[in-house]
Design an enzyme around this catalytic site. Structure first.
Site: not given
Length: 224
Positions: A34, A179
């Site tokens: 993400d 991430h």
């Protein structure tokens, strides 16, 4: 309550469209990232994934995709999947109808200019409101959440912690949240450091890595 609380309860616990795990009994897992792309971290991550021929999913932010279109194009060209996260990373519970609509339209416009048709969506923090729920239906998005994360965005998560989560807590069928952008200072570098040793170990343990098209199949079997 009706704008965000009830939609989130339905979205996370009752919606048949939302996928938190793979529908499989074999040793398949899906690694997702993400909040990118980020020129400091995403290229290094892509180099590492290429080394082990691992395909992943990147839920990008529209504002970053607009700044770094070449990184998005590289993600696609190397066989990974691009999904939508948001335009700006703001939780839906804090967004009005107008702001939510603008965020969707802005991010989809950026990705359309890059030639990307979005099928998969992960809301920031995994939260929705009535408006974003309606947009999921309108654009026929397939929402993907997660079943395992290492809090890799936190300054308290070091390389060893992330590695331990990835290799000792993982189970067949997990959708793993990591991430390649945002978070504490240089947090994605710790994620990359953990993956450098976690990926070969997972491969040696017989794990296969799948992407969203396979998440939504009844029995995903694509090899690395």
């Amino acid at each position: 309550m009706f704008y965000s609380i009830l939609p989130n309860i339905f979205f996370r616990y009752f919606s048949r469209k939302v996928r938190k795990r793979l529908d499989t009994k074999d040793k398949s897992i899906a690694i997702t990232f993400d909040d990118g792309p980020d020129p400091r971290y995403t290229p290094l991550l892509l180099d590492l994934l290429k080394k082990y021929d691992v395909k992943c999913t990147f839920f990008v932010l529209g504002e970053k995709a607009k700044l770094y279109p070449d990184l998005v194009k590289r993600i696609v060209s190397e066989g990974h999947t691009v999904g939508l996260h948001a335009n700006k990373h703001v939780g839906a519970i804090f967004r009005s109808y107008k702001a939510t609509k603008k965020d969707f339209q802005s991010s989809l416009s950026v990705l359309k200019e890059l030639g990307i048709t979005v099928r998969f969506y992960r809301p920031p923090w995994g939260l929705v409101n009535i408006t974003s729920s309606n947009f999921i239906e309108k654009y026929k998005f397939q929402p993907v959440l997660w079943s395992l994360h290492a809090s890799d965005w936190s300054k308290f998560s070091d390389v060893e912690h992330i590695f331990t989560v990835l290799t000792e807590k993982v189970k067949p069928g997990d959708i793993i949240l990591l991430h390649d952008g945002r978070g504490a200072k240089d947090a994605p570098m710790r994620t990359i450091g953990a993956l450098e040793t976690a990926l070969p170990k997972l491969i040696s343990q017989g794990y296969k890595f799948v992407i969203p098209d396979e998440i939504y199949r009844e029995h995903p079997h694509k090899e690395r």
